[in-house]
Scaffold this active site. Structure first.
Site, PDB file in Angstrom:
ATOM      1  N   GLY A  98       8.831  16.071 -60.936  1.00 46.78           N
ATOM      2  CA  GLY A  98       9.238  17.104 -59.669  1.00 46.78           C
ATOM      3  C   GLY A  98       8.959  18.414 -60.362  1.00 46.78           C
ATOM      4  O   GLY A  98       9.017  19.476 -59.720  1.00 46.78           O
ATOM      5  N   LYS A 119       5.423  21.392 -68.181  1.00 46.75           N
ATOM      6  CA  LYS A 119       7.099  21.296 -67.745  1.00 46.75           C
ATOM      7  C   LYS A 119       7.464  22.539 -67.119  1.00 46.75           C
ATOM      8  O   LYS A 119       7.440  23.573 -67.993  1.00 46.75           O
ATOM      9  CB  LYS A 119       7.778  20.530 -68.686  1.00 46.75           C
ATOM     10  CG  LYS A 119       9.277  20.370 -68.207  1.00 46.75           C
ATOM     11  CD  LYS A 119      10.063  19.527 -69.338  1.00 46.75           C
ATOM     12  CE  LYS A 119      11.521  19.391 -68.846  1.00 46.75           C
ATOM     13  NZ  LYS A 119      12.129  18.237 -69.915  1.00 46.75           N
ATOM     14  N   ASP A 131      13.333  23.140 -57.475  1.00 45.08           N
ATOM     15  CA  ASP A 131      12.297  24.443 -57.402  1.00 45.08           C
ATOM     16  C   ASP A 131      10.935  24.375 -58.077  1.00 45.08           C
ATOM     17  O   ASP A 131      10.113  25.038 -58.206  1.00 45.08           O
ATOM     18  CB  ASP A 131      12.978  25.570 -57.571  1.00 45.08           C
ATOM     19  CG  ASP A 131      13.452  25.689 -59.105  1.00 45.08           C
ATOM     20  OD1 ASP A 131      13.254  24.903 -59.760  1.00 45.08           O
ATOM     21  OD2 ASP A 131      14.249  26.920 -59.436  1.00 45.08           O
ATOM     22  N   ASP A 258      14.561   6.515 -66.617  1.00 42.33           N
ATOM     23  CA  ASP A 258      13.347   7.608 -66.568  1.00 42.33           C
ATOM     24  C   ASP A 258      13.120   8.243 -67.780  1.00 42.33           C
ATOM     25  O   ASP A 258      11.991   9.108 -67.799  1.00 42.33           O
ATOM     26  CB  ASP A 258      13.378   8.455 -65.195  1.00 42.33           C
ATOM     27  CG  ASP A 258      14.864   9.306 -65.223  1.00 42.33           C
ATOM     28  OD1 ASP A 258      15.872   8.697 -65.461  1.00 42.33           O
ATOM     29  OD2 ASP A 258      14.759  10.371 -64.948  1.00 42.33           O
ATOM     30  N   ASN A 259      14.283   8.602 -68.644  1.00 40.66           N
ATOM     31  CA  ASN A 259      14.093   9.296 -69.934  1.00 40.66           C
ATOM     32  C   ASN A 259      13.929   8.329 -71.199  1.00 40.66           C
ATOM     33  O   ASN A 259      14.106   8.757 -72.147  1.00 40.66           O
ATOM     34  CB  ASN A 259      15.410   9.971 -70.210  1.00 40.66           C
ATOM     35  CG  ASN A 259      15.189  11.212 -68.934  1.00 40.66           C
ATOM     36  OD1 ASN A 259      14.423  11.479 -68.414  1.00 40.66           O
ATOM     37  ND2 ASN A 259      16.510  11.584 -68.568  1.00 40.66           N
TER      38      ASN A 259
END
Ligand code: AMP
Ligand code: MG
Length: 500
Positions: A98, A119, A131, A258-259
């Site tokens: 994201g 990132k 954002d 997810d990590n």
């Protein structure tokens, strides 16, 4: 503003297999442009390792533009990867990058394929309400902790650069924005497999598995039971990684699926921290209210995550009858604990200088940890003091434990155990000092370094801490102030934040 590719010399020899071979597994999207790029830190050592040491000779403005994504590295093919994940036990079917862009892959000097990713580089289809941005503090934090882990010899993603964007980021308050350039063996996560498994897209799970095997376990390509063996290989790596975390008191803080990387590297440094006084219940993350990812829970959390991985790839193991795969896959999930135990004990034996393995070593280790716990001793310094005591220097140990401590009976047992080995005292002290760091990224030091950088634009404390952590086993006089833990009252109130 558009991103430009003109006039920038080729820096990385990109070969973008993820983008090329895995269409449908990502969104092709360019990083956002930022207002005023400014380079904060370039990791020269890592640049050398990647074979692009000459990058340091580029002009700062050019570097800043590249490392914020304003200028695209020639040959980059930026994508946002799709992934899902169990977050604190609950399944989110769609997470994904994201606020990150995988630029591509390069071969490092040792021929190892590494991902280069940004990132904090802007919104993607996976941003949801986010954002797409990141702040200077958390990005420098990821840089620092990654280097600390690397210095400790623990597999990790690493930061190649941090560049400020010159734009504000809106969090609890206004913060200066930044982009981190991350280098990792890959960004394949347990959650990447879950994304497609949860949609019933088994052909894609297989395609992804084949890609992962080729990338991380090429020896298994010709194995008749390749998926089962691959599962075993991932279990070994992840168990080993968590054992290494436990051996240095590292708390990841947000061990969601997810990590968790398939490569067995530590990734996604958010609210992570190092434990000071030994206590298995230690948790620093403000979002980990139930202590799910507390220090002592990490091995179990890793195994739980791994079980979710096994579920996701189960249909690959026996295509005709996935039910038949349940037995062998469950066995591997159960073995995760044994792998972990063995690696953890190996690590603890080295830390305690037990070079002649004995049956009751586990008891000796656990009693030592119990002692650290009951006397509230700093985990790192406790082991370091013992290393010194092995060489006959007992000052640090005595200072740590104080006069009224109960350490003597344990010390006698330890002495008896090590005296059965032919190793000379000095040699033992040296080998223990090579695995028991004197410097860790202590919370108060990290905070001081980050606030100086973020609030006063002063990177001096950051640089200094980085220097100490690059070589954590070698005690140096000039870093004497970086050894001691924060006062207990400070640590008791310390909280880490995701910074997202
Ligand atoms: P993390 O907690 O960093 O592992 O992130 C979990 C998920 O949230 C991932 O899908 C991230 O890409 C996403 N995410 C985190 N921060 C942001 C942000 N500021 N903007 C957009 N997505 C974000
Ligand atoms: Mg993450």
């Amino acid at each position: 503003m558009t991103t430009a590719t003109v006039e920038t010399p080729a820096i990385f020899a990109f070969d973008n297999t993820y983008a090329r071979q895995l269409e449908g597994f990502y969104q092709a999207i360019k990083p956002a442009s930022v207002a005023q790029p400014r380079l904060l830190r370039l990791n020269h050592g890592l640049a050398e390792e990647l074979g692009v040491g000459a990058i340091g000779e580029l002009e700062d403005g050019e570097l800043a533009s590249l490392f914020t994504g304003n200028t695209l590295f020639p040959g980059a093919d930026p994508i946002a990867q799709a992934y899902a994940g169990h977050q604190f036990g609950g399944f989110s079917p769609s997470l994904g990058d994201g606020r990150a862009h995988l630029l591509g892959e390069v071969k490092d000097r040792n021929g190892r394929r590494r991902d280069i990713a940004l990132k904090g580089s802007g919104r993607t289809q996976f941003s949801r309400s986010g954002d797409g941005k990141a702040a200077v503090g958390p990005m420098l934090r990821e840089y620092l902790i990654g280097e600390a882990m690397h210095g400790l010899g623990i597999p990790t993603s690493r930061a190649l650069a941090v560049a400020a964007t010159g734009e504000p980021v809106y969090r609890e308050r206004l913060l200066p924005g930044a982009v981190l350039t991350r280098v990792a063996s890959s960004h394949l996560r347990i959650g990447t497999f879950q994304y497609f498994a949860a949609r019933g897209e088994h052909a894609k799970v297989r395609q992804l598995a084949d890609y992962a095997i080729e990338r991380h376990d090429p020896d298994l390509l010709s194995h008749p039971d390749r998926y089962l063996e691959w599962l075993r290989a991932v279990a070994r790596r992840q168990a080993k990684l968590v054992a290494q975390w436990m051996n240095v008191g590292f708390i990841h803080g947000v061990m969601n699926t997810d990590n968790m990387s398939l490569s067995g590297e530590t990734i996604d440094y958010g609210p992570c921290a190092f434990m000071e006084a030994y206590d298995p219940k230690t948790v620093f993350s403000s979002i980990d209210e139930g202590g799910r990812y507390a220090y002592g829970n990490q091995p179990l959390a890793a195994q739980w995550n791994f079980a979710r991985f096994a579920e996701a790839v189960l249909p690959l193991i026996d295509e005709e009858d996935p039910d038949r795969a349940v037995g062998p896959a469950s066995e591997i999930v159960e073995q995760f604990e044994q792998h972990y135990q063995r690696d953890w004990l190996d690590g603890m034996r080295s830390k305690l200088g037990l070079d002649q393995p004995k049956e009751d070593d586990v008891e000796l280790v656990n009693d030592w940890l119990q002692l650290l716990h009951s006397e509230s001793i700093d985990f790192t310094l406790g082991f370091r003091a013992l290393a010194e005591a092995a060489g006959g220097k007992r000052e640090r140990l005595e200072r740590l434990f104080g006069e009224k401590s109960n350490i003597e009976p344990w010390l006698a047992r330890w002495q008896a155990q090590i005296s059965s080995s032919p190793l000379a005292a000095e040699q033992r002290a040296q080998s223990m000092s090579r695995v028991n760091p004197v410097y860790i990224a202590r919370n108060h030091l990290v905070e001081a370094a980050l606030s100086a950088a973020s609030e006063r634009d002063d990177l001096e404390p950051f640089e200094r801490l980085l220097q100490a952590l690059a070589n954590p086993f070698e005690e140096r006089k000039e870093f004497a102030d970086l050894v001691e833990p924060a006062p207990a009252e400070v640590t008791a109130c310390y909280q880490t934040f995701c910074g997202t």
